[in-house]
Enzyme design. Structure first.
Site, mmCIF file in Angstrom:
data_model
loop_
_atom_site.group_PDB
_atom_site.id
_atom_site.type_symbol
_atom_site.label_atom_id
_atom_site.label_comp_id
_atom_site.label_asym_id
_atom_site.label_seq_id
_atom_site.Cartn_x
_atom_site.Cartn_y
_atom_site.Cartn_z
ATOM 1 N N GLN A 154 0.827 -1.192 0.000
ATOM 2 C CA GLN A 154 0.000 0.000 0.000
ATOM 3 C C GLN A 154 0.868 1.251 0.000
ATOM 4 O O GLN A 154 1.798 1.364 0.801
ATOM 5 C CB GLN A 154 -0.914 -0.003 1.221
ATOM 6 C CG GLN A 154 -1.871 -1.175 1.258
ATOM 7 C CD GLN A 154 -2.506 -1.355 2.624
ATOM 8 O OE1 GLN A 154 -1.817 -1.309 3.643
ATOM 9 N NE2 GLN A 154 -3.804 -1.567 2.662
ATOM 10 N N GLN B 151 -0.446 1.029 -5.607
ATOM 11 C CA GLN B 151 -1.499 0.419 -4.794
ATOM 12 C C GLN B 151 -2.170 1.487 -3.946
ATOM 13 O O GLN B 151 -1.502 2.228 -3.228
ATOM 14 C CB GLN B 151 -0.876 -0.653 -3.885
ATOM 15 C CG GLN B 151 -1.705 -1.907 -3.779
ATOM 16 C CD GLN B 151 -0.937 -3.002 -3.058
ATOM 17 O OE1 GLN B 151 0.148 -3.401 -3.488
ATOM 18 N NE2 GLN B 151 -1.481 -3.486 -1.975
ATOM 19 N N ASP B 152 -3.506 1.597 -4.038
ATOM 20 C CA ASP B 152 -4.256 2.593 -3.251
ATOM 21 C C ASP B 152 -3.766 4.016 -3.526
ATOM 22 O O ASP B 152 -3.598 4.817 -2.594
ATOM 23 C CB ASP B 152 -4.133 2.304 -1.749
ATOM 24 C CG ASP B 152 -4.815 1.010 -1.346
ATOM 25 O OD1 ASP B 152 -5.473 0.408 -2.203
ATOM 26 O OD2 ASP B 152 -4.678 0.604 -0.182
ATOM 27 N N ASP C 202 -6.846 -1.270 -6.754
ATOM 28 C CA ASP C 202 -7.755 -0.426 -5.962
ATOM 29 C C ASP C 202 -7.279 1.018 -5.933
ATOM 30 O O ASP C 202 -7.259 1.657 -4.872
ATOM 31 C CB ASP C 202 -7.856 -0.955 -4.532
ATOM 32 C CG ASP C 202 -8.333 -2.396 -4.469
ATOM 33 O OD1 ASP C 202 -8.857 -2.892 -5.478
ATOM 34 O OD2 ASP C 202 -8.166 -3.022 -3.415
ATOM 35 N N ARG D 71 -14.249 -3.325 -7.415
ATOM 36 C CA ARG D 71 -14.604 -4.448 -6.558
ATOM 37 C C ARG D 71 -15.029 -3.882 -5.206
ATOM 38 O O ARG D 71 -14.630 -2.772 -4.822
ATOM 39 C CB ARG D 71 -13.447 -5.440 -6.421
ATOM 40 C CG ARG D 71 -12.141 -4.867 -5.873
ATOM 41 C CD ARG D 71 -11.105 -5.969 -5.736
ATOM 42 N NE ARG D 71 -9.841 -5.490 -5.186
ATOM 43 C CZ ARG D 71 -8.908 -6.286 -4.675
ATOM 44 N NH1 ARG D 71 -9.102 -7.591 -4.636
ATOM 45 N NH2 ARG D 71 -7.780 -5.799 -4.207
ATOM 46 N N TRP E 100 -15.138 -2.957 -1.591
ATOM 47 C CA TRP E 100 -14.486 -2.885 -0.293
ATOM 48 C C TRP E 100 -15.548 -2.958 0.801
ATOM 49 O O TRP E 100 -15.375 -3.619 1.823
ATOM 50 C CB TRP E 100 -13.673 -1.600 -0.197
ATOM 51 C CG TRP E 100 -12.707 -1.554 0.937
ATOM 52 C CD1 TRP E 100 -12.540 -2.473 1.930
ATOM 53 C CD2 TRP E 100 -11.745 -0.533 1.192
ATOM 54 N NE1 TRP E 100 -11.547 -2.087 2.796
ATOM 55 C CE2 TRP E 100 -11.040 -0.898 2.359
ATOM 56 C CE3 TRP E 100 -11.423 0.660 0.549
ATOM 57 C CZ2 TRP E 100 -10.036 -0.105 2.895
ATOM 58 C CZ3 TRP E 100 -10.416 1.448 1.081
ATOM 59 C CH2 TRP E 100 -9.722 1.070 2.241
#
Length: 350
Positions: A153, A175-176, A197, A253, A255
């Site tokens: 992350q 990531q993120d 994500d 997707r 969370w």
């Protein structure tokens, strides 16, 4: 599917920390400011701001961005706009906008030449290059990067405050990338890049004419929205956006069990997986998520192989997601100031 398994423990870790830290911050801010917001925001002169210049060459008021923010006094009466003008350069620092400093604009000269960069990862709340806790924040023409890489992350931007707007910004990580945490937010003409994500959180946000670029080699996800109940008003709406990338990616997707994401009038390149959406290993969420598409086009917009629990929206269903009313924007979005005045220096440079 290796990439899709990176966050099997993400929700529990984040939710535990989120309610212990993030909600406390927002609750404290609301206690301090809610009583003054209604009466004082209407008295703010939105045409005039105090100008603070940041210039690495030493010709501005400060050499780095955080120093400029720290110089602004707590502004809990919401009586004054501040405009931080960042001259071109690469600013290697981690920046936080505190909750008690609303009505700040942070503006680069051009996103391609004004870059805020840091490298931190593995903790979704501690890694952001730029964290926004203050309400009524505006960011313009700035590149915000987290260069931590692909190992975990690594948030470039965290927005954990109400009424925040971003114009012409570039936001990149892997990531993120963008933790669109909570509150009402608006993004226009922004470029957002990542793999897993890379737009995530529980905010209510409208993305207008933004470019989303996926770096995922296989089965990544552009969004992971965290709506937790049917009555929660949060969600991500993408209007007139462009989706490109390498490899393949899902549109989103869940969370949260009631995750809500809508794409309207957007171009989908063939980077979008034919299924469109991913259930994140929990088919029970298929009955509660709200994933919709409306008049999107391009090779990735073909819905013949879409998961059956996503929606092709009707005109009536799509209307609510295609207006600034979705984020209450007519009440808080403001134009750039047209007049500036110099800040009073309590400690002038020698």
């Amino acid at each position: 599917m290796a990439e899709m398994g990176l966050y099997k423990t993400k929700s529990k870790h984040y939710i535990d920390t989120y309610y212990q830290i993030t909600i406390i911050n927002i609750f404290i801010l609301s206690l301090i400011t809610s009583s003054s917001m209604a009466s004082s925001s209407s008295s703010v002169d939105f045409s005039t701001a105090i100008l603070i210049r940041v210039d690495q060459s030493g010709k501005g008021d400060f050499n780095n961005i955080q120093e400029a923010i720290d110089s602004i006094p707590p502004n809990l009466n919401n009586s004054q706009l501040y405009f931080i003008w960042v001259k071109p350069g690469v600013y290697r620092e981690k920046v936080v906008i505190p909750a008690d400093k609303p009505y700040i604009t942070l503006s680069g000269t051009k996103a391609s030449t004004t870059v805020l960069i840091w490298s931190d990862g593995e903790d979704i709340l501690e890694s952001p290059t730029l964290t926004v806790f203050a309400s009524d924040f505006v960011c313009r023409f700035l590149t915000i990067q987290n260069k931590f890489g692909t190992a975990g992350q690594a948030v470039a931007l965290r927005v954990a405050a109400d009424n925040a707007a971003f114009y012409g910004c570039v936001i990149t990580s892997y990531q993120d990338t963008l933790l669109d945490d909570n509150g009402n937010h608006y993004f226009k003409n922004c470029y957002i890049e990542g793999a897993t994500d890379f737009i995530c959180g529980s905010a209510s946000s409208l993305y207008e004419k933004c470019h989303l670029h996926s770096l995922s080699p296989n089965n990544g996800s552009m969004t992971a929205q965290m709506r937790s109940s049917a009555t929660d008003k949060s969600g991500f709406s993408f209007l007139g956006c462009k989706l490109t990338g390498t490899g393949s990616t899902y549109l989103g997707r869940p969370w949260g069990a009631y995750s809500r994401v809508v794409f309207a009038y957007s171009f989908f390149s063939d980077v979008v997986a034919p299924q469109g959406w991913n259930e994140w290993g929990d088919s029970s969420k298929n009955n509660t998520v709200y994933y919709g598409e409306y008049k999107c086009y391009g090779p990735g917009a073909d819905r013949r192989e879409r998961v059956k629990w996503s929606k092709q929206l009707s005109d009536e269903e799509a209307t609510v997601f295609m207006s600034k009313d979705f984020i209450g924007g007519k009440d808080w979005l403001r134009p750039a100031p047209s007049h500036f005045k110099a800040a009073l220096k309590s400690n002038p440079k020698e």
